[in-house]
Write a protein that holds these residues in place. Structure first.
Motif, PDB file in Angstrom:
ATOM      1  N   ARG A 169       0.811  -1.221   0.000  1.00  0.00           N
ATOM      2  CA  ARG A 169       0.000   0.000   0.000  1.00  0.00           C
ATOM      3  C   ARG A 169       0.840   1.265   0.000  1.00  0.00           C
ATOM      4  N   PRO A 170       1.865   1.410   0.852  1.00  0.00           N
ATOM      5  CA  PRO A 170       2.651   2.652   0.805  1.00  0.00           C
ATOM      6  C   PRO A 170       3.401   2.830  -0.522  1.00  0.00           C
ATOM      7  N   LEU A 171       3.942   1.732  -1.058  1.00  0.00           N
ATOM      8  CA  LEU A 171       4.647   1.804  -2.328  1.00  0.00           C
ATOM      9  C   LEU A 171       3.683   2.173  -3.459  1.00  0.00           C
ATOM     10  N   LEU A 172       2.503   1.571  -3.459  1.00  0.00           N
ATOM     11  CA  LEU A 172       1.508   1.870  -4.481  1.00  0.00           C
ATOM     12  C   LEU A 172       1.084   3.334  -4.408  1.00  0.00           C
ATOM     13  N   SER A 173       0.862   3.844  -3.209  1.00  0.00           N
ATOM     14  CA  SER A 173       0.467   5.253  -3.061  1.00  0.00           C
ATOM     15  C   SER A 173       1.544   6.179  -3.611  1.00  0.00           C
ATOM     16  N   ALA A 202      -5.949   8.118  -6.725  1.00  0.00           N
ATOM     17  CA  ALA A 202      -6.783   7.093  -6.083  1.00  0.00           C
ATOM     18  C   ALA A 202      -7.398   6.164  -7.134  1.00  0.00           C
ATOM     19  N   ASP A 203      -7.804   6.722  -8.278  1.00  0.00           N
ATOM     20  CA  ASP A 203      -8.340   5.881  -9.355  1.00  0.00           C
ATOM     21  C   ASP A 203      -7.268   4.943  -9.890  1.00  0.00           C
ATOM     22  N   LEU A 204      -6.069   5.460  -9.994  1.00  0.00           N
ATOM     23  CA  LEU A 204      -4.962   4.645 -10.471  1.00  0.00           C
ATOM     24  C   LEU A 204      -4.666   3.503  -9.492  1.00  0.00           C
ATOM     25  N   GLU A 205      -4.654   3.813  -8.196  1.00  0.00           N
ATOM     26  CA  GLU A 205      -4.420   2.777  -7.186  1.00  0.00           C
ATOM     27  C   GLU A 205      -5.485   1.694  -7.274  1.00  0.00           C
ATOM     28  N   GLN A 206      -6.734   2.117  -7.386  1.00  0.00           N
ATOM     29  CA  GLN A 206      -7.829   1.153  -7.456  1.00  0.00           C
ATOM     30  C   GLN A 206      -7.689   0.255  -8.691  1.00  0.00           C
ATOM     31  N   ALA A 207      -7.309   0.830  -9.818  1.00  0.00           N
ATOM     32  CA  ALA A 207      -7.139   0.046 -11.035  1.00  0.00           C
ATOM     33  C   ALA A 207      -6.032  -1.002 -10.860  1.00  0.00           C
ATOM     34  N   VAL A 208      -4.965  -0.638 -10.162  1.00  0.00           N
ATOM     35  CA  VAL A 208      -3.860  -1.579  -9.946  1.00  0.00           C
ATOM     36  C   VAL A 208      -4.303  -2.707  -9.021  1.00  0.00           C
ATOM     37  N   TRP A 209      -5.063  -2.389  -7.971  1.00  0.00           N
ATOM     38  CA  TRP A 209      -5.550  -3.451  -7.076  1.00  0.00           C
ATOM     39  C   TRP A 209      -6.470  -4.402  -7.833  1.00  0.00           C
ATOM     40  N   PRO A 218       2.271 -12.384  -7.584  1.00  0.00           N
ATOM     41  CA  PRO A 218       3.454 -12.087  -8.407  1.00  0.00           C
ATOM     42  C   PRO A 218       4.737 -12.517  -7.707  1.00  0.00           C
ATOM     43  N   ALA A 219       5.695 -12.994  -8.488  1.00  0.00           N
ATOM     44  CA  ALA A 219       6.971 -13.444  -7.917  1.00  0.00           C
ATOM     45  C   ALA A 219       7.726 -12.284  -7.277  1.00  0.00           C
ATOM     46  N   GLU A 220       7.767 -11.148  -7.950  1.00  0.00           N
ATOM     47  CA  GLU A 220       8.403  -9.936  -7.441  1.00  0.00           C
ATOM     48  C   GLU A 220       7.319  -8.873  -7.304  1.00  0.00           C
ATOM     49  N   PRO A 221       6.617  -8.814  -6.162  1.00  0.00           N
ATOM     50  CA  PRO A 221       5.464  -7.911  -6.048  1.00  0.00           C
ATOM     51  C   PRO A 221       5.801  -6.438  -6.266  1.00  0.00           C
ATOM     52  N   ALA A 222       6.930  -5.970  -5.756  1.00  0.00           N
ATOM     53  CA  ALA A 222       7.270  -4.549  -5.905  1.00  0.00           C
ATOM     54  C   ALA A 222       7.537  -4.203  -7.373  1.00  0.00           C
ATOM     55  N   ASP A 223       8.264  -5.056  -8.086  1.00  0.00           N
ATOM     56  CA  ASP A 223       8.527  -4.810  -9.498  1.00  0.00           C
ATOM     57  C   ASP A 223       7.244  -4.874 -10.307  1.00  0.00           C
ATOM     58  N   TRP A 224       6.425  -5.875 -10.011  1.00  0.00           N
ATOM     59  CA  TRP A 224       5.150  -6.007 -10.713  1.00  0.00           C
ATOM     60  C   TRP A 224       4.306  -4.765 -10.473  1.00  0.00           C
ATOM     61  N   ARG A 270       2.723   1.963 -13.999  1.00  0.00           N
ATOM     62  CA  ARG A 270       3.092   2.644 -15.246  1.00  0.00           C
ATOM     63  C   ARG A 270       2.105   2.314 -16.362  1.00  0.00           C
ATOM     64  N   GLY A 271       1.744   1.048 -16.461  1.00  0.00           N
ATOM     65  CA  GLY A 271       0.795   0.635 -17.500  1.00  0.00           C
ATOM     66  C   GLY A 271      -0.568   1.263 -17.324  1.00  0.00           C
ATOM     67  N   GLU A 272      -1.080   1.249 -16.109  1.00  0.00           N
ATOM     68  CA  GLU A 272      -2.395   1.845 -15.840  1.00  0.00           C
ATOM     69  C   GLU A 272      -2.357   3.352 -16.040  1.00  0.00           C
ATOM     70  N   ALA A 273      -1.245   3.983 -15.696  1.00  0.00           N
ATOM     71  CA  ALA A 273      -1.120   5.438 -15.885  1.00  0.00           C
ATOM     72  C   ALA A 273      -1.126   5.776 -17.370  1.00  0.00           C
ATOM     73  N   ARG A 274      -0.417   4.968 -18.183  1.00  0.00           N
ATOM     74  CA  ARG A 274      -0.435   5.201 -19.632  1.00  0.00           C
ATOM     75  C   ARG A 274      -1.845   5.068 -20.182  1.00  0.00           C
TER      76      ARG A 274
END
Length: 185
Positions: free
Chosen positions: A16-20, A35-42, A52-58, A64-68
């Motif tokens: 959560r802190p990293l995502l924010s 907040a919309d971007l965070e929700q889309a990622v969740w 995911p194997a590497e949660p922080a990298d994923w 980045r993908g959702e922001a694009r």
């Protein structure tokens, strides 16, 4: 699925802190709500159905993908009433959409795209491949483009500059120069 349900609360608290922070950094000055971007990622993580194997990298890649996607969506969105002309009448007159302009715009846009793609196809060397990758609707990063083309990421910028120079020269010959403005002597 049970493994994801069991690890989801811990994953949520950890990421959560990293995502924010990532969402705030990606949306700064773009008009996209963090907040919309965070929700889309969740939602994307839950749709994934596996941990995911590497949660922080994923998470960074997902943000980045959702922001694009959000920026592309924001560019394409047009508010209601964008192309409206007032119907003859006084104050409070109804408005109607101008039907004639939209097909013409679509036709002109299509012709411009065809001319650009035709010019790109005539470029020398690896330029057509590179320009197609840059113009791709997939919105690839430099790293992804370099991987697809099999060239180093560092040489991508100079090659891109040369290709754009060639394209600019080709299009300048094909397109008439604009008329001079002001006083002519």
């Amino acid at each position: 699925m049970d493994l994801l349900k069991a690890e989801l609360p811990d994953l949520y608290e950890t990421l959560r802190p990293l995502l924010s922070a990532e969402a705030a950094a990606e949306t700064a000055g773009t008009g996209v709500d963090a907040a919309d971007l965070e929700q889309a990622v969740w939602v994307r993580l839950l749709e994934r159905r596996r941990f995911p194997a590497e949660p922080a990298d994923w998470l960074r890649r997902a943000v980045r993908g959702e922001a694009r996607r959000a920026r592309r969506r924001a560019r394409r969105e047009v508010p209601y009433g964008h192309r409206q002309n007032a119907v003859q009448g006084g104050p409070g007159a109804r408005t109607r959409t101008s039907a004639g302009a939209e097909p013409e715009d679509a036709l002109m846009h299509g012709e411009q795209n065809r001319a650009l793609r035709s010019a790109v196809a005539r470029l020398p060397g690896r330029c057509p491949e590179l320009m197609r990758a840059l113009l791709s609707p997939r919105d690839l990063t430099y790293r992804e483009i370099a991987g697809e083309l099999g060239i180093s990421q560092g040489s991508l910028g100079p090659v891109r500059s040369r290709c754009l120079g060639c394209l600019r020269r080709m299009l300048a010959v094909e397109v008439a120069a604009p008329a001079l403005r002001g006083m002519e002597r």
